[in-house]
Write an enzyme that holds these catalytic residues in place. Sequence first.
Site, PDB file in Angstrom:
ATOM      1  N   ASP A 119       3.320  -4.835   8.111  1.00 29.52           N
ATOM      2  CA  ASP A 119       2.103  -4.026   8.002  1.00 29.52           C
ATOM      3  C   ASP A 119       0.930  -4.995   8.110  1.00 29.52           C
ATOM      4  OD1 ASP A 119      -0.143  -2.712   7.165  1.00 29.52           O
ATOM      5  OD2 ASP A 119       0.756  -1.819   5.376  1.00 29.52           O
ATOM      6  N   HIS A 125       0.874  -1.177   0.000  1.00 25.36           N
ATOM      7  CA  HIS A 125       0.000   0.000   0.000  1.00 25.36           C
ATOM      8  C   HIS A 125       0.917   1.234   0.000  1.00 25.36           C
ATOM      9  CE1 HIS A 125      -2.714   2.975   1.926  1.00 25.36           C
ATOM     10  NE2 HIS A 125      -3.725   2.187   1.592  1.00 25.36           N
ATOM     11  N   GLN A 128      -4.226  -5.365   6.999  1.00 22.34           N
ATOM     12  CA  GLN A 128      -5.244  -6.227   6.392  1.00 22.34           C
ATOM     13  C   GLN A 128      -5.195  -7.652   6.947  1.00 22.34           C
ATOM     14  OE1 GLN A 128      -7.614  -5.206   4.418  1.00 22.34           O
ATOM     15  NE2 GLN A 128      -6.865  -3.167   3.911  1.00 22.34           N
ATOM     16  N   CYS A 185      -4.789   2.373  -3.631  1.00 21.43           N
ATOM     17  CA  CYS A 185      -3.556   2.912  -3.023  1.00 21.43           C
ATOM     18  C   CYS A 185      -2.389   1.962  -3.221  1.00 21.43           C
ATOM     19  CB  CYS A 185      -3.744   3.207  -1.528  1.00 21.43           C
ATOM     20  SG  CYS A 185      -4.867   4.553  -1.240  1.00 21.43           S
ATOM     21  N   LYS A 239     -10.044  -0.778  10.791  1.00 18.82           N
ATOM     22  CA  LYS A 239     -10.159  -1.950   9.915  1.00 18.82           C
ATOM     23  C   LYS A 239     -10.416  -3.226  10.718  1.00 18.82           C
ATOM     24  CE  LYS A 239      -7.045  -0.067   6.388  1.00 18.82           C
ATOM     25  NZ  LYS A 239      -7.904   0.260   5.253  1.00 18.82           N
TER      26      LYS A 239
HETATM   27  N1  PLP Z   1      -1.455  -0.706   4.767  1.00 23.44           N
HETATM   28  C1  PLP Z   1      -2.390  -1.459   4.196  1.00 23.44           C
HETATM   29  C2  PLP Z   1      -2.045  -2.847   3.749  1.00 23.44           C
HETATM   30  C3  PLP Z   1      -3.675  -0.960   4.018  1.00 23.44           C
HETATM   31  O1  PLP Z   1      -4.617  -1.711   3.451  1.00 23.44           O
HETATM   32  C4  PLP Z   1      -3.972   0.358   4.457  1.00 23.44           C
HETATM   33  C5  PLP Z   1      -5.303   0.931   4.235  1.00 23.44           C
HETATM   34  O2  PLP Z   1      -6.058   0.500   3.414  1.00 23.44           O
HETATM   35  C6  PLP Z   1      -2.965   1.098   5.066  1.00 23.44           C
HETATM   36  C7  PLP Z   1      -1.722   0.539   5.206  1.00 23.44           C
HETATM   37  C8  PLP Z   1      -3.231   2.482   5.595  1.00 23.44           C
HETATM   38  O3  PLP Z   1      -4.127   2.401   6.655  1.00 23.44           O
HETATM   39  P1  PLP Z   1      -4.736   3.722   7.332  1.00 23.44           P
HETATM   40  O4  PLP Z   1      -5.307   4.532   6.210  1.00 23.44           O
HETATM   41  O5  PLP Z   1      -5.759   3.210   8.277  1.00 23.44           O
HETATM   42  O6  PLP Z   1      -3.609   4.417   8.006  1.00 23.44           O
END
Ligand code: PLP
Length: 407
Positions: free
Chosen positions: A201, A124, A204, A365, A227
Amino acid sequence: MPNLDIQKIRKDFPILNQQVYNKPLVYFDNGATTQKPLCVINEEIKIYSHENSNIHRGVHYLSEQLTQRYEDARKVVQKFIKASYDHEVIFTSGTTESINTIAFSFGEKYVNEGDEIIISTLEHHANIVPWQMLCERKKAILKVIPINEKGELLLDEYKKLISPKTKIVAVNQVSNALGTVNDVKTMIDIAHQTNIPVLIDGAQSVQHGKIDVQELDCDFYVFSGHKVYGPNGIGVLYGKEKWLNEMPPFMTGGEMIKKVTFGKTTFNELPFKFEAGTPNYVSAIGLATAIYYIQQLGLENIASYEKELLDYGTKKLQSIDGLKVIGTSENKVSVISFILENIHHFDAGMVIDKMGIAVRTGHHCAEPLMDRLNVEGTIRASFSFYNTKEEIDKLYEAILTVKQMFG
Ligand code: PLP
């Protein structure tokens, strides 16, 4: 049959019980954000109605009570991800802030000109851009693990990227765009052979199954509350004590200090060193409530029901002529990303929306991933334990309508 009573569970989520465009809402955008159960909503109302007060600062009743509840929430998160200590859990505003904090703070201390940072094609933007900016600041080099056509990381290529210059590996456990589950345990073991720390990270992954940061032996693990059925504006940065102790603070201000004079400031101990300013204590407590909620349902039950939805949905959608699933690893969470032959994903998304079905369209993203896959974007349906096979049937019908209109 699932071990979960889905109809009963759905009653816990008031937002699901509504119509959009005169059709019952089907919410398949859980990868973007999950809906909140009543217990989480009510917890926030209760705090603002009866308990609100700034924490850690007051000696009065409300402040002391709420400080205790905030610190209890930290312990709930600690147990949820199985961290060794509660002070290894830092509350942030979300995954994005957690990664930026690590990239800045770790980068400040350990990354120098010519050093290398490894990320993957599946990331992402939140796990790309902070590292890119760090590389620009420090004249370091960003290396990217490639993927195969199924959307899986190539571990042999990963091994080749590791060098004596590698300072950190930062990868997601689950791809938000494709749903691929990465073998992060093996990746961590490989990096640790040469003492390279690894950031996972987990944005998800925490909502789909059990996480044990000690078993994984990751050095950092990050995720967002919104999430995982919790409130917005709260997230978690887990870091091993030794790293967090060594790293300089990212944000500075109130709470994160021990002593301030105009000449010099000394910093507070963990976890407060990384929690400058008034924390989002209401949402931290809301997150703990969300964690209780999913733990009561059982993370194994959630994983097995969501797998059922994934298998059912994949089979059903794949039967549609001209529909191509993007991301076909055998190891996936309940996400189906797809494209329709000769139909733009935005057009498809708009028609699907008019049927009351919320899916996500676009690059999710993850623009570099879309480039690698040679697609402009996809349509993504991401399922939660409150979704049903009947809802997947509705998506199937909606796609047939899209095909009729544009095909
Ligand atoms: N990393 C991953 C794999 C994501 O799916 C997301 C959001 O969709 C993020 C980071 C960023 O998360 P946030 O917008 O809650 O900070």
